[in-house]
Design a protein around this motif. Structure first.
Motif, mmCIF file in Angstrom:
data_model
loop_
_atom_site.group_PDB
_atom_site.id
_atom_site.type_symbol
_atom_site.label_atom_id
_atom_site.label_comp_id
_atom_site.label_asym_id
_atom_site.label_seq_id
_atom_site.Cartn_x
_atom_site.Cartn_y
_atom_site.Cartn_z
ATOM 1 N N PHE A 127 0.811 -1.220 0.000
ATOM 2 C CA PHE A 127 0.000 0.000 0.000
ATOM 3 C C PHE A 127 0.840 1.263 0.000
ATOM 4 O O PHE A 127 0.537 2.245 -0.677
ATOM 5 N N LEU A 128 1.932 1.251 0.759
ATOM 6 C CA LEU A 128 2.704 2.472 0.958
ATOM 7 C C LEU A 128 4.018 2.497 0.190
ATOM 8 O O LEU A 128 4.458 3.545 -0.257
ATOM 9 N N ASP A 129 4.657 1.343 0.054
ATOM 10 C CA ASP A 129 5.989 1.325 -0.540
ATOM 11 C C ASP A 129 5.979 1.012 -2.028
ATOM 12 O O ASP A 129 7.024 0.877 -2.638
ATOM 13 N N ARG A 130 4.788 0.850 -2.598
ATOM 14 C CA ARG A 130 4.663 0.671 -4.048
ATOM 15 C C ARG A 130 5.454 -0.529 -4.547
ATOM 16 O O ARG A 130 6.351 -0.407 -5.391
ATOM 17 N N GLU A 145 -1.996 9.713 -6.011
ATOM 18 C CA GLU A 145 -1.410 11.031 -5.750
ATOM 19 C C GLU A 145 -2.365 12.150 -6.140
ATOM 20 O O GLU A 145 -2.478 13.163 -5.442
ATOM 21 N N GLU A 146 -3.077 11.952 -7.238
ATOM 22 C CA GLU A 146 -4.060 12.960 -7.644
ATOM 23 C C GLU A 146 -5.185 13.051 -6.613
ATOM 24 O O GLU A 146 -5.632 14.150 -6.257
ATOM 25 N N GLY A 147 -5.656 11.900 -6.127
ATOM 26 C CA GLY A 147 -6.727 11.899 -5.146
ATOM 27 C C GLY A 147 -6.307 12.523 -3.836
ATOM 28 O O GLY A 147 -7.057 13.310 -3.233
ATOM 29 N N MET A 148 -5.098 12.206 -3.358
ATOM 30 C CA MET A 148 -4.616 12.790 -2.116
ATOM 31 C C MET A 148 -4.413 14.291 -2.271
ATOM 32 O O MET A 148 -4.748 15.079 -1.367
ATOM 33 N N ALA A 149 -3.886 14.691 -3.410
ATOM 34 C CA ALA A 149 -3.707 16.124 -3.657
ATOM 35 C C ALA A 149 -5.051 16.847 -3.657
ATOM 36 O O ALA A 149 -5.163 17.973 -3.147
ATOM 37 N N LEU A 150 -6.089 16.195 -4.208
ATOM 38 C CA LEU A 150 -7.421 16.797 -4.225
ATOM 39 C C LEU A 150 -7.968 16.932 -2.804
ATOM 40 O O LEU A 150 -8.546 17.968 -2.446
ATOM 41 N N LEU A 151 -7.790 15.909 -1.977
ATOM 42 C CA LEU A 151 -8.239 15.979 -0.591
ATOM 43 C C LEU A 151 -7.552 17.122 0.155
ATOM 44 O O LEU A 151 -8.191 17.878 0.894
ATOM 45 N N VAL A 152 -6.257 17.233 -0.025
ATOM 46 C CA VAL A 152 -5.498 18.291 0.651
ATOM 47 C C VAL A 152 -5.946 19.666 0.160
ATOM 48 O O VAL A 152 -6.146 20.595 0.949
ATOM 49 N N ARG A 153 -6.117 19.797 -1.148
ATOM 50 C CA ARG A 153 -6.531 21.097 -1.696
ATOM 51 C C ARG A 153 -7.907 21.510 -1.170
ATOM 52 O O ARG A 153 -8.124 22.676 -0.802
ATOM 53 N N ARG A 162 -3.685 24.552 7.235
ATOM 54 C CA ARG A 162 -2.792 25.708 7.086
ATOM 55 C C ARG A 162 -2.478 25.946 5.610
ATOM 56 O O ARG A 162 -2.384 24.986 4.832
ATOM 57 N N GLU A 163 -2.298 27.180 5.252
ATOM 58 C CA GLU A 163 -1.975 27.516 3.866
ATOM 59 C C GLU A 163 -0.639 26.935 3.437
ATOM 60 O O GLU A 163 -0.422 26.641 2.258
ATOM 61 N N ASP A 164 0.290 26.781 4.392
ATOM 62 C CA ASP A 164 1.610 26.269 4.039
ATOM 63 C C ASP A 164 1.705 24.745 4.166
ATOM 64 O O ASP A 164 2.783 24.169 4.032
ATOM 65 N N PHE A 165 0.565 24.064 4.425
ATOM 66 C CA PHE A 165 0.582 22.600 4.454
ATOM 67 C C PHE A 165 0.856 22.088 3.051
ATOM 68 O O PHE A 165 0.268 22.544 2.068
ATOM 69 N N ASP A 166 1.742 21.117 2.953
ATOM 70 C CA ASP A 166 2.142 20.574 1.658
ATOM 71 C C ASP A 166 1.834 19.085 1.608
ATOM 72 O O ASP A 166 1.823 18.401 2.641
ATOM 73 N N LEU A 167 1.585 18.580 0.412
ATOM 74 C CA LEU A 167 1.318 17.155 0.244
ATOM 75 C C LEU A 167 2.464 16.312 0.796
ATOM 76 O O LEU A 167 2.246 15.195 1.295
ATOM 77 N N ALA A 168 3.676 16.845 0.741
ATOM 78 C CA ALA A 168 4.831 16.110 1.273
ATOM 79 C C ALA A 168 4.712 15.891 2.776
ATOM 80 O O ALA A 168 5.350 14.977 3.329
ATOM 81 N N ASP A 169 3.892 16.696 3.465
ATOM 82 C CA ASP A 169 3.705 16.505 4.899
ATOM 83 C C ASP A 169 2.963 15.210 5.199
ATOM 84 O O ASP A 169 3.086 14.665 6.301
ATOM 85 N N VAL A 170 2.189 14.703 4.240
ATOM 86 C CA VAL A 170 1.554 13.393 4.414
ATOM 87 C C VAL A 170 2.625 12.311 4.463
ATOM 88 O O VAL A 170 2.591 11.408 5.309
ATOM 89 N N THR A 171 3.614 12.412 3.571
ATOM 90 C CA THR A 171 4.730 11.466 3.592
ATOM 91 C C THR A 171 5.486 11.569 4.907
ATOM 92 O O THR A 171 5.876 10.553 5.496
ATOM 93 N N LEU A 172 5.709 12.797 5.384
ATOM 94 C CA LEU A 172 6.395 13.005 6.655
ATOM 95 C C LEU A 172 5.650 12.300 7.790
ATOM 96 O O LEU A 172 6.256 11.645 8.646
ATOM 97 N N LEU A 173 4.332 12.418 7.791
ATOM 98 C CA LEU A 173 3.512 11.749 8.800
ATOM 99 C C LEU A 173 3.697 10.239 8.740
ATOM 100 O O LEU A 173 3.868 9.566 9.772
ATOM 101 N N LEU A 174 3.658 9.675 7.537
ATOM 102 C CA LEU A 174 3.753 8.225 7.394
ATOM 103 C C LEU A 174 5.133 7.700 7.758
ATOM 104 O O LEU A 174 5.271 6.608 8.312
ATOM 105 N N VAL A 175 6.170 8.481 7.466
ATOM 106 C CA VAL A 175 7.525 8.085 7.865
ATOM 107 C C VAL A 175 7.616 8.040 9.390
ATOM 108 O O VAL A 175 8.176 7.105 9.972
ATOM 109 N N ALA A 176 7.065 9.055 10.056
ATOM 110 C CA ALA A 176 7.076 9.072 11.515
ATOM 111 C C ALA A 176 6.266 7.908 12.081
ATOM 112 O O ALA A 176 6.687 7.237 13.031
ATOM 113 N N ASN A 177 5.123 7.644 11.488
ATOM 114 C CA ASN A 177 4.243 6.589 11.977
ATOM 115 C C ASN A 177 4.851 5.201 11.799
ATOM 116 O O ASN A 177 4.608 4.294 12.604
#
Length: 225
Positions: A127-130, A145-153, A162-177
């Protein structure tokens, strides 16, 4: 994350080219196939998708030749083993996109992803590591990626993120988790929920809700300097 909204899927999740239609197999062959898939899920969940295929054959009580006759490649075995889970995750993705509250939809999806990541190493790899070649890799990755970007937008435009939230922050969350995967199941799930709540509050413009209770965890044996 190779999961996409169902309306974008080009075919059933988990189609396997190297395996015959189970309905056309003899009864004993169907039983062997079922045992192999059950064993593969257990082995991959405990040890990840890089675990030897012979381990799945041994757990299933069949010869390695029998396993390879049904599933000539690791990718085909992985895809068949996690067909049902991938379909459930595709449904979760659809539900998130259909949620009228964008922030809630995003949070609910991430909660399911994070829980899966810490409890099922094999499926987390798919699911995560492709995992390469296991699925329609490029197509599913692009749709996800398109669907996640749409959810974030949507969540940003509604004033929830937050306006400065980036899609890459989802990856950051998953790496921490992912660091919680070595904990006992109950502790891993509790800690995952708390971590997500902590970070999602940081993502929000106006945080709401309280944190889940803290998880009882041992640092000893998990910390590596």
């Amino acid at each position: 994350m190779p999961v996409q909204p169902s309306q974008k899927r080009s075919g059933p999740v988990g189609d396997v080219a190297g395996d015959t239609d189970p309905a056309g197999l003899r009864a004993d062959a169907r039983r062997n196939r079922g045992r192999i898939l059950d064993a593969a899920r257990e082995v991959f969940s405990a040890r990840g998708v890089d675990a030897p295929m012979s381990a799945a054959a041994h757990r299933a009580g069949v010869g390695v030749a029998t396993l390879y006759r049904r599933f000539p490649t690791r990718a085909e075995l992985v895809a068949a083993a996690f067909t049902e889970q991938l379909a459930l995750c595709a449904k979760a993705f659809d539900e998130a996109l259909a949620d009228p509250d964008p922030g809630h939809g995003l949070y609910a999806l991430l909660e399911k992803v994070c829980a899966t990541q810490v409890t099922d190493r094999g499926f987390a790899s798919v699911f995560l590591d492709r995992f390469p070649d296991a699925l329609d890799h490029e197509h599913e990755r692009d749709c996800a990626e398109e669907g996640m970007a749409l959810l974030v937008r949507r969540a940003r435009e509604s004033g929830q993120l937050r306006e400065d939230f980036d899609l890459a922050d989802v990856t950051l969350l998953l790496v921490a988790n992912s660091g919680l995967a070595g904990q006992p199941r109950a502790a891993a799930l509790a800690a995952s929920r708390r971590l997500l709540a902590y970070l999602f509050q940081a993502f929000q413009v106006r945080p709401y809700g309280s944190l889940p209770p803290p998880a009882v965890m041992e640092l000893r044996g998990n910390y590596r300097p």
